[in-house]
Enzyme design. Sequence first.
Site, mmCIF file in Angstrom:
data_model
loop_
_atom_site.group_PDB
_atom_site.id
_atom_site.type_symbol
_atom_site.label_atom_id
_atom_site.label_comp_id
_atom_site.label_asym_id
_atom_site.label_seq_id
_atom_site.Cartn_x
_atom_site.Cartn_y
_atom_site.Cartn_z
ATOM 1 N N TYR A 156 0.836 -1.198 0.000
ATOM 2 C CA TYR A 156 0.000 0.000 0.000
ATOM 3 C C TYR A 156 0.875 1.254 0.000
ATOM 4 O O TYR A 156 1.456 1.592 1.029
ATOM 5 C CB TYR A 156 -0.878 0.050 1.248
ATOM 6 N N LYS A 191 -1.306 -7.800 -2.701
ATOM 7 C CA LYS A 191 -2.662 -7.246 -2.571
ATOM 8 C C LYS A 191 -2.512 -5.741 -2.619
ATOM 9 O O LYS A 191 -1.719 -5.158 -1.874
ATOM 10 C CB LYS A 191 -3.235 -7.699 -1.233
HETATM 11 O O1 LIG Z 1 -5.857 -3.831 4.212
HETATM 12 C C1 LIG Z 1 -6.723 -3.524 4.966
HETATM 13 C C2 LIG Z 1 -6.970 -2.147 5.370
HETATM 14 O O2 LIG Z 1 -6.692 -1.300 4.301
HETATM 15 P P1 LIG Z 1 -7.042 0.232 4.421
HETATM 16 O O3 LIG Z 1 -6.110 0.793 5.438
HETATM 17 O O4 LIG Z 1 -8.486 0.345 4.810
HETATM 18 O O5 LIG Z 1 -6.775 0.755 3.032
HETATM 19 C C3 LIG Z 1 -7.563 -4.562 5.531
HETATM 20 O O6 LIG Z 1 -8.176 -4.193 6.697
HETATM 21 C C4 LIG Z 1 -8.570 -5.236 4.663
HETATM 22 O O7 LIG Z 1 -8.153 -6.529 4.684
HETATM 23 C C5 LIG Z 1 -8.675 -4.791 3.248
HETATM 24 O O8 LIG Z 1 -9.025 -3.446 3.203
HETATM 25 C C6 LIG Z 1 -9.692 -5.644 2.462
HETATM 26 O O9 LIG Z 1 -10.971 -5.471 2.976
HETATM 27 P P2 LIG Z 1 -12.026 -4.506 2.284
HETATM 28 O O10 LIG Z 1 -11.314 -3.261 1.864
HETATM 29 O O11 LIG Z 1 -12.537 -5.277 1.090
HETATM 30 O O12 LIG Z 1 -13.084 -4.295 3.300
#
Ligand SMILES: O=C(COP(=O)(O)O)[C@@H](O)[C@H](O)[C@H](O)COP(=O)(O)O
Length: 281
Positions: A156, A191
């Site tokens: 990310y 991911k």
């Molecule tokens: O990676 C995560 C958080 O990302 P984020 O900080 O919300 O961008 C995880 O909590 C989740 O596994 C991921 O976001 C996948 O879940 P959804 O986005 O589909 O709810």
Amino acid sequence: MDAYQSVGIRRRLKRFFRRDGRALIFAMDHGFEHGPTDFEPVWEHINPRIIIRKVVRAGIDGVMMLPGIVRMAGDEVKSDRGLMVKLTSKTNLRPKEEQLLQSQLGFVDDAIKLGADAIAATVYWGSPQEDVMMRQFAEIASYAHDLGFPVVQFAYPRGPYINEKYGRKEDYRVVMYGARAAAETGADMIKTYWTGSKETFAKVVDAAAGVPVLLSGGAKTENPLDFLNVVWEVIEAGGAGAVVGRNIFQRENPEPMIKALIRVIHRNEDPEEAAKAEGLI
Ligand SMILES: O=C(COP(=O)(O)O)[C@@H](O)[C@H](O)[C@H](O)COP(=O)(O)O
């Protein structure tokens, strides 16, 4: 002949993917990472046993959880599905200046004792604390690979310089950079964010140079078709599937969405047809 470890990595990685090389994985780390309010739309899904039982019954290929949830509900994940244990996270309660850091909260040995098929960790590429997460990932990957376990990177891109230079963390050049960094740091599966179009996501897939790239689901869409369209574009772009949380557990009945996603990911069905076939629209 292959080293024992590489055979183990490949065999365990296959537990997430069908013969088409694609996977639909359920994400269940939100109670920690976002907070329990994520479950308020369908409160019974705060109970991991209830929601995991439902997604497994509906045909999900794998489940991703933090170690504590695996202890509570890991036995709901049948042995023919992949179990991914994530070893880094953060709470939303942290001070703002610490939000760009994921901390290690568990160990590879414990994940293996819990029955993990793959070990996951997040790196916020571009964060002021990128160095800490790189080291965490390197240590986790080195140890897991040595024991024959694949490693998944949640790649990310996030940080002040990204905002200054590109405006948004989902700019395809940034997401592509994160995917490349994940591949170059030894990830076996990546991911990452949606870049907004099939053409740009295809570049992310190319940058990962053969390491499977899966979509990170994102917030629940009011219209289920909107989400199915995104997943369809990911597949068209050469993506290997999706890791989905809220678009599944925030629906009263997650089964039709999972089945429609399976149609799109594994049967190349048109999203609208898939949604109609499952009664979503
Ligand atoms: O990676 C995560 C958080 O990302 P984020 O900080 O919300 O961008 C995880 O909590 C989740 O596994 C991921 O976001 C996948 O879940 P959804 O986005 O589909 O709810």
